[in-house]
Every structure is written in structure tokens, then in C-alpha cells.
Design a protein around this motif. Structure first.
Motif, PDB file in Angstrom:
ATOM      1  N   SER A  67       0.518  -1.006   0.517  1.00 48.91           N
ATOM      2  CA  SER A  67      -0.083   0.245   0.170  1.00 48.91           C
ATOM      3  C   SER A  67       0.976   1.373   0.065  1.00 48.91           C
ATOM      4  N   SER A  68       1.877   1.167   0.208  1.00 46.55           N
ATOM      5  CA  SER A  68       2.725   2.236   0.553  1.00 46.55           C
ATOM      6  C   SER A  68       3.749   2.741  -0.801  1.00 46.55           C
ATOM      7  N   ASN A  69       3.513   2.280  -1.388  1.00 43.83           N
ATOM      8  CA  ASN A  69       4.695   1.828  -2.366  1.00 43.83           C
ATOM      9  C   ASN A  69       4.399   2.870  -3.736  1.00 43.83           C
ATOM     10  N   GLU A  70       4.852   3.482  -4.238  1.00 42.42           N
ATOM     11  CA  GLU A  70       4.575   4.629  -5.145  1.00 42.42           C
ATOM     12  C   GLU A  70       4.477   4.306  -5.960  1.00 42.42           C
ATOM     13  N   ASN A  71       3.903   3.016  -6.231  1.00 43.28           N
ATOM     14  CA  ASN A  71       4.027   2.462  -8.039  1.00 43.28           C
ATOM     15  C   ASN A  71       2.816   2.064  -7.946  1.00 43.28           C
ATOM     16  N   ILE A  72       1.755   2.360  -6.499  1.00 38.52           N
ATOM     17  CA  ILE A  72       0.099   1.347  -6.639  1.00 38.52           C
ATOM     18  C   ILE A  72       0.016   2.389  -6.443  1.00 38.52           C
ATOM     19  N   THR A  73      -1.979   2.329  -7.153  1.00 39.57           N
ATOM     20  CA  THR A  73      -3.061   3.620  -6.856  1.00 39.57           C
ATOM     21  C   THR A  73      -3.968   2.430  -6.255  1.00 39.57           C
ATOM     22  N   VAL A  74      -4.766   2.557  -4.746  1.00 40.65           N
ATOM     23  CA  VAL A  74      -5.700   1.961  -4.823  1.00 40.65           C
ATOM     24  C   VAL A  74      -7.333   2.455  -4.637  1.00 40.65           C
ATOM     25  N   ILE A  75      -8.113   1.894  -5.256  1.00 34.79           N
ATOM     26  CA  ILE A  75      -9.553   2.306  -5.248  1.00 34.79           C
ATOM     27  C   ILE A  75      -9.919   1.115  -4.954  1.00 34.79           C
ATOM     28  N   LYS A  76     -11.478   1.636  -3.924  1.00 39.17           N
ATOM     29  CA  LYS A  76     -11.437   0.473  -3.255  1.00 39.17           C
ATOM     30  C   LYS A  76     -13.963   0.741  -3.446  1.00 39.17           C
ATOM     31  N   GLY A  77     -13.605  -0.414  -3.833  1.00 40.13           N
ATOM     32  CA  GLY A  77     -14.812  -0.247  -4.398  1.00 40.13           C
ATOM     33  C   GLY A  77     -15.093  -2.175  -4.835  1.00 40.13           C
ATOM     34  N   THR A  78     -16.659  -2.098  -5.035  1.00 40.47           N
ATOM     35  CA  THR A  78     -16.779  -3.403  -5.436  1.00 40.47           C
ATOM     36  C   THR A  78     -17.452  -3.742  -6.514  1.00 40.47           C
ATOM     37  N   LEU A  79     -17.916  -5.352  -7.416  1.00 45.88           N
ATOM     38  CA  LEU A  79     -18.003  -4.853  -8.608  1.00 45.88           C
ATOM     39  C   LEU A  79     -19.766  -4.382  -9.303  1.00 45.88           C
ATOM     40  N   GLU A  80     -20.448  -4.287  -8.220  1.00 52.58           N
ATOM     41  CA  GLU A  80     -21.945  -3.850  -7.793  1.00 52.58           C
ATOM     42  C   GLU A  80     -21.611  -2.571  -7.691  1.00 52.58           C
ATOM     43  N   ASP A  81     -20.849  -1.524  -7.320  1.00 54.15           N
ATOM     44  CA  ASP A  81     -20.040  -0.255  -7.036  1.00 54.15           C
ATOM     45  C   ASP A  81     -20.261   0.747  -8.362  1.00 54.15           C
ATOM     46  N   GLU A  82     -21.385   1.101  -9.203  1.00 52.18           N
ATOM     47  CA  GLU A  82     -21.671   1.671 -10.187  1.00 52.18           C
ATOM     48  C   GLU A  82     -21.009   2.724 -10.167  1.00 52.18           C
ATOM     49  N   ALA A  83     -20.461   3.818  -9.176  1.00 47.00           N
ATOM     50  CA  ALA A  83     -20.053   5.001  -9.547  1.00 47.00           C
ATOM     51  C   ALA A  83     -18.519   4.430  -9.886  1.00 47.00           C
ATOM     52  N   GLU A  84     -18.282   3.669  -8.531  1.00 46.96           N
ATOM     53  CA  GLU A  84     -16.917   3.687  -9.178  1.00 46.96           C
ATOM     54  C   GLU A  84     -16.113   2.913 -10.551  1.00 46.96           C
ATOM     55  N   ILE A  85     -17.204   1.930 -11.036  1.00 51.82           N
ATOM     56  CA  ILE A  85     -16.397   0.369 -11.850  1.00 51.82           C
ATOM     57  C   ILE A  85     -17.246   1.612 -12.962  1.00 51.82           C
ATOM     58  N   GLY A  86     -18.241   2.241 -12.908  1.00 52.84           N
ATOM     59  CA  GLY A  86     -18.710   3.015 -14.480  1.00 52.84           C
ATOM     60  C   GLY A  86     -20.067   2.215 -15.101  1.00 52.84           C
ATOM     61  N   GLY A  87     -20.683   1.197 -14.506  1.00 55.70           N
ATOM     62  CA  GLY A  87     -21.721   0.171 -15.092  1.00 55.70           C
ATOM     63  C   GLY A  87     -22.819   0.726 -14.077  1.00 55.70           C
ATOM     64  N   GLU A  88     -24.034  -0.070 -14.663  1.00 58.12           N
ATOM     65  CA  GLU A  88     -25.414  -0.154 -14.053  1.00 58.12           C
ATOM     66  C   GLU A  88     -25.851  -0.547 -13.368  1.00 58.12           C
ATOM     67  N   ASN A  89     -27.040  -1.666 -12.766  1.00 60.84           N
ATOM     68  CA  ASN A  89     -27.468  -2.178 -12.334  1.00 60.84           C
ATOM     69  C   ASN A  89     -26.716  -3.164 -11.810  1.00 60.84           C
ATOM     70  N   MET A  90     -25.547  -3.595 -11.209  1.00 63.74           N
ATOM     71  CA  MET A  90     -24.848  -4.393 -11.729  1.00 63.74           C
ATOM     72  C   MET A  90     -24.862  -5.637 -11.285  1.00 63.74           C
ATOM     73  N   PRO A  91     -25.229  -7.105 -11.894  1.00 61.62           N
ATOM     74  CA  PRO A  91     -25.066  -8.024 -11.327  1.00 61.62           C
ATOM     75  C   PRO A  91     -23.707  -8.616 -10.139  1.00 61.62           C
ATOM     76  N   GLN A  92     -24.536  -9.685  -9.909  1.00 62.49           N
ATOM     77  CA  GLN A  92     -23.741 -10.195  -8.475  1.00 62.49           C
ATOM     78  C   GLN A  92     -22.457 -10.942  -9.260  1.00 62.49           C
ATOM     79  N   PRO A  93     -23.085 -12.062 -10.136  1.00 57.43           N
ATOM     80  CA  PRO A  93     -22.000 -13.289 -10.850  1.00 57.43           C
ATOM     81  C   PRO A  93     -20.713 -12.636 -11.887  1.00 57.43           C
ATOM     82  N   VAL A  94     -19.749 -13.291 -11.389  1.00 61.66           N
ATOM     83  CA  VAL A  94     -18.319 -12.893 -12.028  1.00 61.66           C
ATOM     84  C   VAL A  94     -18.369 -12.573 -13.732  1.00 61.66           C
ATOM     85  N   THR A  95     -19.254 -13.442 -14.783  1.00 57.23           N
ATOM     86  CA  THR A  95     -20.074 -13.511 -15.786  1.00 57.23           C
ATOM     87  C   THR A  95     -19.866 -12.119 -16.224  1.00 57.23           C
ATOM     88  N   ASP A  96     -20.933 -11.873 -15.205  1.00 52.73           N
ATOM     89  CA  ASP A  96     -21.791 -10.728 -15.900  1.00 52.73           C
ATOM     90  C   ASP A  96     -21.196  -9.684 -15.264  1.00 52.73           C
TER      91      ASP A  96
END
Length: 495
Positions: A67-96
Motif C-alpha cells: 500500500s505504501s509503494n509509490e507505484n500503487i494506486t488503490v480504488i475502493k469498490g465492488t463489482l456492484e459499485d456503479e459509481a466506481e466501476i462505471g456500470g449500471e445495475n451491476m449483477p453479482q456473478p463474475v461472468t456478468d
């Protein structure tokens, strides 16, 4: 491999069940990547100076060293998080989730997606075997939705156009305890597909980490993996045709200087098992040769053959990104490689760039594959008349003289060129051996996934069709044999 920017989705989970490697997002498995393996990968990638962006559910789990490495950028979110990952109504399964992620990667000009799967999803080149069938059945029984998840993931990823986004679906077998070990990219039933035990440990994580790094370094595509897996029997699989074309090339007047002139420097581009290099060295042992290929299995065999030749150098190198200086070679030969390049125009530009002014480049392809068009497809029409005819899964322009020449002229920059053709044969010592060669080489690629009754009927019809269309020939060994015709395209360019 030069330092790159890598997006890692999930990498921090604590693995709570040492007996099972769960790779699917679910309420019971809250991370999208087996955490310890992800951490090992991140640590190794940072040591190679790569820049990482980590998209994580629980950033607090990251070790301070990462986490302290200068080459690391961290974004907190989930695959269901529309605001962070950019989708809408994100389903749960990895395939979707992957169905939404791929368009985002394309829109943001990512070069490659590397997706983790399992052998529950089969590749056309898989031959299977009892151990694999048993493991898949076990996953179906105890894995809940995991089996269908990996099936859906595999179907989606392999359906994507690699021109828009290069992808690698790498399927890990059973993960077991032990020290780090060499990584082998292959298919099930290849003879080198020895699975590890079913345990899950930090040592296993390091092996999976090394798999990721090796595959990223090699920029592996499906074609590359295929050629690595089939390297040991490549020449037999081609029925002697690749060597026949190579030998014919060396009769061309444009290549006379390669065989007799002093100071000749050859690039054996997409060298495979170095058939071109072998034939050239038999005629001119003093030539300087650089043999390159992106398939690791091919390069290993080439190194074994050329390792003690003083004027030969061997390297893993994609034809689209050659590391040679401008105007390095007096001659460049790309024998039957261009149909399988991930970016043919880029490869054409590299051929031109690395060739000396006045030098000759020869690029070959096929215009007629008799073992497919005269044998396999007619048999397919008998067994499954309504099915789409089989064909080699590459752009069909590479099987036309105009398509190859246009690429070398318009993309490569060559102005002086001529196109010729050459007929050779896909052969074996007897009709029975030709049938066996076709089955062992192509059944897994084409009809090996059909129901057993259809497979049996196909094999029976194949015997009849070979009897109808094969002809008596002389094999490359000089012995009599039988074969079906292959027509090659030869484009000769002068810079």
C-alpha cells in the motif's frame, strides 16, 4: 518486458479455507481474486517496476509494503459499485461483471485482459483424460454455481474479438503445496498437463503468481498457446508441408545471396521449430541467424537445435514488437506465420523496419489447405450437413495472395514485390497413417467435442474420404507416401 500499468481487480482477501481455492465472487468468498495469490502477484510485479492500480473491496487488508509503494494506486469498490466501476445495475456473478468490464477496458484503450478460469471450461485443443473428466464431475457435484460460472466466463471471454482487446483465458488446474516450479502452458491430455494437489498454500500462490507474470511477459494469445503446446510434434502435424515450403524458398533467385554471399544476416521470423534456419545452415553454415518466436515451446526446441551454432541467436519475441535495430537483416523469412499474428500490419511494419535497404523479405501463407477443404469439410457435410463448415480460426484474408500482399505493401511499406505460388503435400507414409495423422492433429480442434456417435461416424467417413482424394507422393524424407495437396502463397519483397 518493459514496465507497464496493470489494473488488478481484487487482491487482498484472506483465504479462510485451505482445502479449496474459491475463485468466484459470492457472499461466501468476498474477494474477486484468491487474495494471497493476488498479493504475491502484486509484490512480484512491483519488483519489476510495473505500475499497479488495485480495485479492491477491502483496501485495509493490503500489507504496508504494497500500500505504501509509490507505484500503487488503490480504488475502493465492488463489482456492484456503479459509481466506481462505471456500470449500471451491476449483477453479482463474475461472468456478468466481465461482460461490463470488457467494454470499459476497450473504451479506455487497455491492451490485454488476463482472466483466470479453470479447466471446467474446455478448449478445442483439449484432449481431456480421466483425471480431468473426474475433476469436472466433482466440481459439478460440490461446486454449486461455480461450474456454471466458469462455463459462462469461458464462453464470454473466448467469444470476444481480440482485435478490440487482446485476451488471455488462463485456466489453472489443481493447486497444491510445494516450492515454486516451472510454469507450463498447455492443454489437457497433452502429456505435460500434470496437475498439482488440491491444497492451497502460500507456495501455491507463488506458482500462480509466476504463471501470471510469465504469461504477461510472453503476451500469450490462443494461437501462441496452441503452438507452444504442439511444438514437440509440430512438423509431424504439418505433414511435412512447412519444410517443403522452406526448401522451395531457398531455390528462389532472390535468396541466392543468403546461401552464398558473405555477410548474410537472416531473421527467421516466427521460426517455430527453426525449420527455415536448419535448411539455411545446411547450405551456408557461415550465415548469421536470429531465430525468434513468441511461443515458448517452439523456442525451447529451437534453442536445443541451434544452441551450439556459433552464428545463431534465439529469442522469445513477438513479431509485432521486434527489439532489433533498424536495418539489421539482409534477409527476413516469415514462413507460414503471418496468419497467426495478433496484429499482422504491425508485424509487416517490423519486417520492413528491420530489413536493410536492398534486402529481401519473404512472407508465406496458404491459399488452399487440402486436409481441411478436401477432407475434413466434406466429411463434416456428410455427418452434419447443416453445420457451418470448419475453417482455421484466423482472418480469411491471410489465405489470399491479395490480402497478404496488400498488408506488406500498404502497412509494411514495401513497394517492390512479386507473388508466386507453390504446391506441396500434407503427407504420411500410408493412407492409414494419414488418417491417424489427421485424427491426432485435428480431431481435438474440430470434431472432438461432438457426441461420441458423431465422432465415430466422422472417423469412419474420414477413412473413406482420404481413400478418395489422397495421391501418391514423395515425402520430404525421400520415401514414398500419400498426401493431399496444399497451395502456398509466397510474397517476395525488396526494400
Amino acid at each position: 518486458m518493459a514496465a507497464v500499468h496493470i489494473l488488478v481487480i481484487g487482491a487482498t482477501g484472506e483465504h479462510k479455507d485451505p482445502g479449496c481455492s474459491r475463485l468466484v465472487s459470492s457472499p461466501q468468498n468476498p474477494d474477486y481474486f484468491p487474495g494471497p495469490s493476488g498479493l504475491e502477484f502484486c509484490s512480484a510485479a512491483l519488483k519489476k517496476s510495473h505500475q499497479l492500480t488495485l480495485y479492491l473491496r477491502n483496501p485495509d487488508n493490503l500489507p504496508a509494503a504494497i500500500s505504501s509503494n509509490e507505484n500503487i494506486t488503490v480504488i475502493k469498490g465492488t463489482l456492484e459499485d456503479e459509481a466506481e466501476i462505471g456500470g449500471e445495475n451491476m449483477p453479482q456473478p463474475v461472468t456478468d461483471a466481465m461482460k461490463m468490464i470488457f467494454p470499459l477496458l476497450i473504451a479506455n484503450k487497455f491492451e490485454r485482459a488476463m482472466v483466470l478460469g479453470t479447466c471446467s471450461f474446455t478448449a478445442p485443443q483439449d484432449k481431456g483424460g480421466l483425471k480431468w473428466k473426474a475433476s469436472v464431475i466433482l466440481v459439478k457435484i460440490i461446486g454449486g454455481s461455480a461450474f456454471e460460472e466458469f462455463q459462462g466466463l469461458g464462453r464470454f471471454v473466448t467469444s470476444q474479438d481480440a482485435k478490440s482487446l487482446k485476451w488471455t483465458l488462463f485456466r489453472v488446474p489443481f493447486l497444491g503445496n510445494g516450492a515454486e516450479a516451472p510454469v507450463n502452458a498447455t492443454y489437457t491430455g497433452s502429456g505435460t498437463d500434470v496437475p498439482r494437489g488440491a491444497g492451497y498454500s502460500q507456495d501455491t500462490n507463488r506458482n500462480l503468481k509466476q504463471t501470471l507474470l510469465n504469461m504477461a511477459d510472453l503476451d500469450t494469445t490462443a494461437a501462441e498457446a496452441h503452438f507452444s503446446a504442439t511444438a514437440a510434434r509440430y512438423e509431424k502435424m504439418t505433414g511435412g508441408a512447412t519444410r517443403a515450403v522452406a526448401r522451395h524458398l531457398l531455390t528462389l533467385p532472390e535468396l541466392a545471396g543468403l546461401l552464398t554471399g558473405a555477410g548474410a544476416v537472416l531473421h527467421d521470423n516466427a521460426c517455430g521449430t527453426c525449420i527455415v534456419s536448419e535448411e539455411v545452415l545446411q547450405r551456408n553454415p557461415d550465415v548469421t541467424i536470429h531465430a525468434t518466436d513468441v511461443a515458448q515451446g517452439m523456442i525451447q526446441l529451437t534453442e536445443a537445435k541451434l544452441g551450439k551454432v556459433s552464428g545463431a541467436q534465439v529469442a522469445i519475441m513477438p513479431a509485432e514488437k521486434l527489439t532489433f535495430a533498424d536495418a539489421t537483416f539482409t534477409h527476413s523469412i516469415t514462413n507460414l506465420g503471418i496468419p497467426f499474428f495478433s496484429d499482422g500490419p504491425a508485424a509487416a511494419r517490423e519486417i520492413y523496419r528491420t530489413l536493410r535497404p536492398g534486402g529481401f523479405a519473404v512472407v508465406t501463407s496458404w491459399s488452399h489447405l487440402g486436409y481441411i477443404e478436401d477432407v475434413i469439410v466434406p466429411v463434416q457435410r456428410v455427418v452434419r450437413p447443416d453445420a457451418t463448415p470448419f475453417r482455421v480460426p484466423v482472418p480469411q484474408k491471410w489465405f489470399t495472395a491479395d490480402g497478404v500482399a496488400q498488408c506488406l505493401r500498404e502497412d509494411g511499406g514495401f513497394e517492390e514485390m512479386k507473388v508466386v505460388s507453390y504446391r506441396t503435400w500434407y503427407g504420411a507414409p500410408s493412407k492409414e497413417e494419414l488418417v491417424e495423422l489427421l485424427i491426432s492433429s485435428w480431431k481435438a480442434v474440430f470434431w472432438g467435442t461432438w457426441p461420441e456417435d458423431d465422432q465415430r461416424r466422422f472417423d469412419e467417413e474420414l477413412i473413406k474420404q482420404v481413400g478418395r482424394v489422397s495421391q501418391d507422393i514423395t515425402l520430404q524424407t525421400g520415401e514414398p507416401g500419400v498426401g493431399v495437396p496444399l497451395d502456398s502463397i509466397i510474397v517476395i519483397c525488396r526494400k
